[in-house]
Design a protein around this motif. Structure first.
Motif, mmCIF file in Angstrom:
data_model
loop_
_atom_site.group_PDB
_atom_site.id
_atom_site.type_symbol
_atom_site.label_atom_id
_atom_site.label_comp_id
_atom_site.label_asym_id
_atom_site.label_seq_id
_atom_site.Cartn_x
_atom_site.Cartn_y
_atom_site.Cartn_z
ATOM 1 N N GLU A 199 40.697 51.008 40.671
ATOM 2 C CA GLU A 199 39.828 50.963 39.877
ATOM 3 C C GLU A 199 40.435 50.308 38.468
ATOM 4 N N GLN A 226 34.961 47.644 43.592
ATOM 5 C CA GLN A 226 33.697 47.918 43.925
ATOM 6 C C GLN A 226 33.409 49.261 43.110
ATOM 7 N N LYS A 227 34.516 50.020 43.030
ATOM 8 C CA LYS A 227 34.201 51.280 42.363
ATOM 9 C C LYS A 227 35.148 51.451 41.076
ATOM 10 N N VAL A 266 32.074 41.130 41.854
ATOM 11 C CA VAL A 266 32.697 42.391 42.504
ATOM 12 C C VAL A 266 33.460 41.744 43.725
ATOM 13 N N ASP A 267 34.846 42.320 43.974
ATOM 14 C CA ASP A 267 35.661 42.331 45.114
ATOM 15 C C ASP A 267 35.017 42.468 46.402
ATOM 16 N N PHE A 324 37.776 38.759 39.891
ATOM 17 C CA PHE A 324 37.216 39.867 40.758
ATOM 18 C C PHE A 324 37.435 41.220 40.304
ATOM 19 N N PHE A 325 36.441 42.071 40.273
ATOM 20 C CA PHE A 325 36.531 43.420 39.926
ATOM 21 C C PHE A 325 36.274 44.306 40.936
ATOM 22 N N GLU A 330 31.787 49.980 35.241
ATOM 23 C CA GLU A 330 31.315 48.636 34.635
ATOM 24 C C GLU A 330 31.780 48.506 33.325
ATOM 25 N N ASN A 345 27.586 43.945 35.105
ATOM 26 C CA ASN A 345 27.299 44.268 36.642
ATOM 27 C C ASN A 345 28.009 43.268 37.530
ATOM 28 N N PHE A 346 28.955 42.345 37.039
ATOM 29 C CA PHE A 346 29.681 41.509 37.815
ATOM 30 C C PHE A 346 28.797 40.732 38.678
ATOM 31 N N ASP A 347 27.571 40.204 38.024
ATOM 32 C CA ASP A 347 26.950 39.156 38.889
ATOM 33 C C ASP A 347 26.911 37.934 38.083
#
Length: 483
Positions: free
Chosen positions: A125, A180-181, A117-118, A177-178, A184, A189-191
């Motif tokens: 979005e 935050q809002k 996540v960014d 990077f994706f 998904e 979950n961008f981990d």
């Protein structure tokens, strides 16, 4: 401040998969796109046995298989008809054809990158930030999280420059990077998941995205009453039923079965015209149910739920390329890819059965001491390796690594404290011992040991003996050129 989502290591050559080909085809990418890649790749691999540039490209793409020894041999100017090199190129060719048959097609301007996540919160979005070799890129990109199966799991997003991210990424490269809002992607979950990112202009031109996945059913949880809520006469039966399911049910089986069932239906779906709308709607409904089950099964280990695949969603026959007992002949793009590659099998290159030594090594005098020492050492290796292979316990690679460590006194040449002048006579003696055995047994695979252990030294010795006449380009440079 830096982030672990990026890396200094360039991504490997990016290849599609059967699932991804099916989804791209569903999204409007024409069959010709995939068939052109297939034909071009096959034509290129037909030249690797007599074209140094094509051979080097193949050796670099498959360098993980032999620690880039074949690439080093080519760069050192060793002839392509050298027995071990010919054999290794043949292995690369067969591996590539196996990949192509399974629709693992190499696609340009595409990468598998780790995503998070960014941290700045600046991305919108429909935006992502993609960092490559030269920094952040801009423009539309396809984004897919493997192993999604939904029609909407491939997104068209805008790669956007975010100045504030430079502070977080530092000098690191190769990451995505994706925002935050926003939704998904395919359950990610961008981990640290890996994402397929593509700027391929033909894919972007033809692909039409679908609506993102939304589960049609609630998660498959355990809605049964707790043991404390059961009457005594039902408790024993419930306990036995729970034990049976836990004992004989494997969630990984459900993942595989659901994916195979989905691909079987998707394969047929892709070949139907609009005049079969009712049949296609029924197929799509089944695929959506399978996607829910598949995604639930993927999340089952962390959610602690039991997931099962109903019999009515299991097909009785499968596409012929799945090589099941009960099959039908697929006419989809996946069937065409499989059949075209199989049709090329008759043209498979067969390396020469004759095994000979490189003249500059054969003519070089070798001391009797080194020949006897390496002869005993190689005989010991063959005995240990034979035992390791027969044990089938994965210890064969450990045996090889131990002998390589013993040869260099370190993990490899780069870490060895031995000088090249000290290593040359040992490598040359080992080369002669190994090739004498290979020639006697008429088995070119016996040649591999000396190149795996002492290949880097032999390449340098060959350069020394031939006055360094090479392709004139370092291995690291060719890696970048070949992707």
């Amino acid at each position: 401040m830096t982030t672990s989502s990026t890396s200094q290591v360039p991504p490997k050559q990016t290849k599609l998969s059967r699932n991804l080909v099916a989804l791209l085809s569903y999204g409007g990418v024409p069959d010709e796109f995939f068939l052109d890649i297939l034909l071009n790749t096959l034509e290129e691999y037909q030249t690797i046995f007599d074209n140094k540039r094509a051979a080097l490209k193949a050796a670099l793409h498959h360098g993980y298989m032999d620690d880039h020894i074949a690439a080093q041999m080519i760069l050192a100017g060793i002839p392509l008809d050298e027995p071990h090199l010919q054999d290794q190129l043949s292995i690369f060719s067969k591996t590539e054809k196996s990949d192509l048959k399974a629709a693992r097609l190499p696609v340009t301007e595409s990468y598998y990158l780790m995503g998070v996540v960014d941290p700045t919160g600046e991305l919108k979005e429909d935006e992502v930030c993609v960092i490559m070799e030269s920094g952040q890129i801009s423009g539309d990109v396809l984004v897919y999280r493997n192993p999604g199966l939904h029609f909407g799991d491939i997104h068209v997003l805008k790669a956007t420059y975010v100045k504030a991210l430079e502070e977080y990424a530092g000098n690191s490269k190769y990451g995505v990077f994706f925002p935050q809002k926003g939704d998904e992607i395919a359950g990610g979950n961008f981990d640290g998941d890996m994402y397929f990112i593509s700027k391929n202009p033909k894919l972007l031109e033809h692909f039409n995205p679908s609506e993102p996945w939304v589960s049609l059913t609630p998660p498959t949880g355990n809605s049964a009453r707790q043991p404390s809520q059961l009457p005594a006469d039902e408790l024993e039966e419930e306990a036995f039923d729970m034990f049976s399911k836990a004992r004989f049910h494997n969630v990984s089986d459900v993942i595989g079965e659901a994916a195979d069932s989905w691909l079987t239906i998707m394969d047929q779906f892709l070949t139907l015209g609009d005049e079969r709308a009712e049949e296609k709607a029924e197929m799509k409904n089944k695929m959506l149910k399978l996607i829910d089950i598949y995604n639930d099964a993927l999340d089952a280990p962390k959610n602690g739920v039991n997931v099962y695949l109903p019999d009515e969603l299991k097909p009785d026959v499968f596409p012929h390329y799945m090589e099941r007992d009960q099959k039908f002949v697929s006419t989809s793009i996946l069937g065409m890819i499989n059949d075209f590659v199989k049709s090329q099998t008759a043209e498979e290159h067969t390396p020469s059965a004759e095994i000979s030594k490189l003249s500059c090594f054969e003519d070089e005098p070798v001391s009797e001491y080194h020949m006897e020492k390496c002869g005993r050492w190689y005989a010991k290796y063959r005995k240990e390796m034979s035992k390791a292979v027969s044990n089938k316990d994965g210890s064969a690679n450990e045996v090889f690594q131990r002998y390589k460590q013993e040869f260099y006194g370190a993990a490899g040449l780069e870490d060895s404290k031995k000088s090249l002048e000290e290593l040359y006579p040992e490598a040359l003696a080992l080369y002669n011992v190994v090739y004498d055995v290979a020639i006697k047994k008429k088995n070119v695979r016996n040649c591999g040991f000396v190149w795996k252990v002492a290949g880097s030294v032999l390449c340098r010795l060959y350069l020394k003996k031939t006055q360094g006449k090479t392709l004139g380009c370092p291995l690291a440079v060719f890696k970048k050129l070949c992707g």
